[in-house]
Design a protein around this motif. Structure first.
Motif, short mmCIF file in Angstrom:
data_model
loop_
_atom_site.label_atom_id
_atom_site.label_comp_id
_atom_site.label_asym_id
_atom_site.label_seq_id
_atom_site.Cartn_x
_atom_site.Cartn_y
_atom_site.Cartn_z
N UNK A 195 0.73 -1.01 0.03
CA UNK A 195 -0.14 -0.02 0.13
C UNK A 195 0.86 1.41 0.06
N UNK A 196 1.85 1.38 0.78
CA UNK A 196 2.68 2.42 0.98
C UNK A 196 3.71 2.96 -0.38
N UNK A 197 3.81 1.62 -0.91
CA UNK A 197 4.57 1.76 -2.05
C UNK A 197 3.94 2.27 -3.23
N UNK A 198 2.50 2.31 -3.23
CA UNK A 198 1.61 3.12 -4.00
C UNK A 198 1.86 4.75 -3.86
N UNK A 199 2.53 5.17 -3.00
CA UNK A 199 3.02 6.52 -3.04
C UNK A 199 3.62 6.88 -4.27
N UNK A 200 4.48 6.03 -4.85
CA UNK A 200 4.97 6.03 -6.25
C UNK A 200 4.15 6.21 -7.19
N UNK A 201 2.87 6.49 -7.13
CA UNK A 201 2.16 7.14 -8.02
C UNK A 201 2.26 8.41 -8.52
N UNK A 202 2.89 9.28 -7.68
CA UNK A 202 3.20 10.50 -7.95
C UNK A 202 4.46 10.75 -7.97
N UNK A 203 5.19 11.95 -8.70
CA UNK A 203 6.46 12.17 -8.55
C UNK A 203 7.30 11.38 -9.64
N UNK A 204 8.59 11.82 -9.74
CA UNK A 204 9.47 11.19 -10.78
C UNK A 204 10.84 10.78 -9.90
N UNK A 209 19.08 6.78 -10.56
CA UNK A 209 18.30 5.95 -9.78
C UNK A 209 17.64 4.64 -10.40
N UNK A 210 17.18 4.73 -11.55
CA UNK A 210 16.72 3.74 -12.23
C UNK A 210 17.42 3.21 -13.43
N UNK A 241 14.91 13.26 -14.91
CA UNK A 241 13.86 12.73 -14.34
C UNK A 241 12.84 11.92 -15.33
N UNK A 242 12.45 10.78 -14.67
CA UNK A 242 11.40 10.13 -15.54
C UNK A 242 10.17 9.99 -14.45
N UNK A 243 8.93 9.92 -15.02
CA UNK A 243 7.76 9.74 -14.12
C UNK A 243 7.85 8.34 -13.57
N UNK A 244 7.19 8.33 -12.38
CA UNK A 244 7.24 7.03 -11.61
C UNK A 244 6.05 6.10 -12.18
N UNK A 245 4.95 6.84 -12.60
CA UNK A 245 3.80 6.07 -13.48
C UNK A 245 3.59 7.03 -14.56
N UNK A 246 2.32 6.47 -15.22
CA UNK A 246 1.85 7.25 -16.42
C UNK A 246 1.05 8.26 -16.12
N UNK A 247 0.69 8.49 -14.66
CA UNK A 247 -0.14 9.69 -14.35
C UNK A 247 0.62 10.26 -13.15
N UNK A 248 1.91 10.74 -13.16
CA UNK A 248 2.66 11.20 -12.08
C UNK A 248 2.27 12.28 -11.36
N UNK A 249 1.25 13.20 -12.08
CA UNK A 249 0.87 14.59 -11.17
C UNK A 249 -0.39 14.23 -10.66
N UNK A 250 -0.96 12.88 -10.54
CA UNK A 250 -2.29 12.81 -9.92
C UNK A 250 -2.20 11.29 -9.09
N UNK A 251 -2.59 11.58 -7.99
CA UNK A 251 -2.64 10.36 -6.94
C UNK A 251 -3.60 9.44 -7.32
N UNK A 252 -3.16 8.39 -7.82
CA UNK A 252 -4.45 7.47 -8.11
C UNK A 252 -3.84 5.93 -8.01
N UNK A 253 -4.39 5.05 -8.63
CA UNK A 253 -4.05 3.43 -8.50
C UNK A 253 -3.13 3.17 -9.83
N UNK A 254 -2.74 4.20 -10.78
CA UNK A 254 -2.04 3.67 -11.97
C UNK A 254 -0.68 2.82 -11.91
N UNK A 255 -0.12 3.38 -10.57
CA UNK A 255 1.00 2.62 -10.25
C UNK A 255 1.18 1.11 -10.26
#
Length: 328
Positions: A195-204, A209-210, A241-255
């Protein structure tokens, strides 16, 4: 009652019940209305400053959320991550996982100045500011269903540890067993990890690092890896930078959806889903399909993390300046 309204009402009830369940009795001094008597406008002011900061730059919401994570995982949620280095100690800011990576300190300073002015004295701890700013960032970027009550009453540490930050923050190359072991060491479980890893749904995150993931991992979508290699060469451009998921400016479940298709940006992210039918896989699948399930579990896990070894009572202090201990 309309079906959509009933669904949201039921969601709030579940969050409230889950919140009551996860609060350890040993931390009973923390409560959501801690500042109601001494400065009832404090939380409104924090939200206002966070809203303005996100309006200026949406990425700052991810940065504020990350500050709270990195604070709690090193000797507890005590704002030690905010302390600047001094001639007498090296702090967490310059530890390998944080140096030239953590940001948002200026927004914390802005919040601290605003609440101290409104309260007419320093009564809000920097540790509580981090917890509230993280929650507000999530709710602003994700919507009301991601709101959760923050327990308050933490005090600020008078020390910090460069060594502890290097040992307690999960690096991007960790395996699943290493991640789970680290989380369990902080009193968190498998669900909390996912669940807490889901915080990676926002940011880059930065190329340096990757990079290993896109050049060396096999559990990665080939087209996804090739696209990232165009952005991040084998050498150089470490800070791109690269986005952490496809909707990195929105907190959602796309991660979680990205993990199903082997498009987790970090090795440690993709370790949560391997397609083996594990309990971790099942949680990733659930959250990818149901954003309400993710929202209902995210708040309680954040509250649980926020209860990692807080300083209360006469321990610690309420800092006048979040960057340095009082009377320094």
């Amino acid at each position: 009652m309309a079906a959509s309204h009933f669904k949201y009402f039921l969601f709030l009830v579940l969050v409230t019940l889950a919140t009551l369940i996860v609060i350890p009795t040993t931390h009973a001094k923390l409560c959501p209305n801690y500042y109601n008597q001494v400065c009832p406008e404090a939380l409104t002011i924090i939200k206002s400053v966070v809203q303005k900061a996100i309006s200026r730059e949406r990425r700052i919401g991810a940065s504020l959320l990350r500050l709270h994570f990195h604070d709690c995982f090193v000797n507890g949620c005590d704002a030690s991550v905010l302390l600047d280095d001094t001639p007498f100690f090296a702090g967490e800011k310059t530890a390998f996982p944080n140096n030239n990576s953590l940001r948002g300190y200026d927004v914390v300073d802005e919040i601290k100045a605003a609440v101290d002015k409104a309260c007419k004295r320093p009564v809000i701890s920097c540790a509580d500011i981090l917890a509230v700013a993280a929650r507000d960032s999530v709710a602003i970027l994700g919507g009301q269903k991601y709101w959760y009550p923050v327990l308050l009453g933490r005090r600020d540490a008078r020390s910090t540890s460069w060594d502890a930050a290097n040992k307690n923050l999960p690096p991007p190359f960790f395996s699943f067993s290493q991640l789970l072991g680290l989380f369990k060491g902080h009193g968190l479980n498998l669900k909390d990890l996912v669940v807490l890893s889901g915080a990676h749904t926002i940011g880059g995150t930065q190329c340096g690092v990757y990079r290993d993931r896109i050049y060396n991992d096999t559990n990665i979508d080939p087209t996804f890896a090739a696209t990232l290699r165009n952005r991040c060469p084998k050498t150089g451009r470490d800070t791109i930078l690269a986005p952490l998921d496809s909707t990195s400016n929105r907190f959602d479940n796309a991660y979680y959806t990205s993990l199903l298709f082997k498009k987790g940006l970090l090795h440690s992210d993709q370790e949560l889903f391997k397609g083996s039918g594990s309990d971790s896989d099942k949680l990733v699948q659930l959250y990818s399909q149901n954003s309400y399930a993710f929202a209902a579990d995210f708040g309680p896990s954040m509250i649980k993390m926020g209860n990692i070894k807080p300083l209360t009572g006469n321990n610690g202090e309420i800092r006048y300046n979040c960057r340095k201990i009082n009377n320094f």
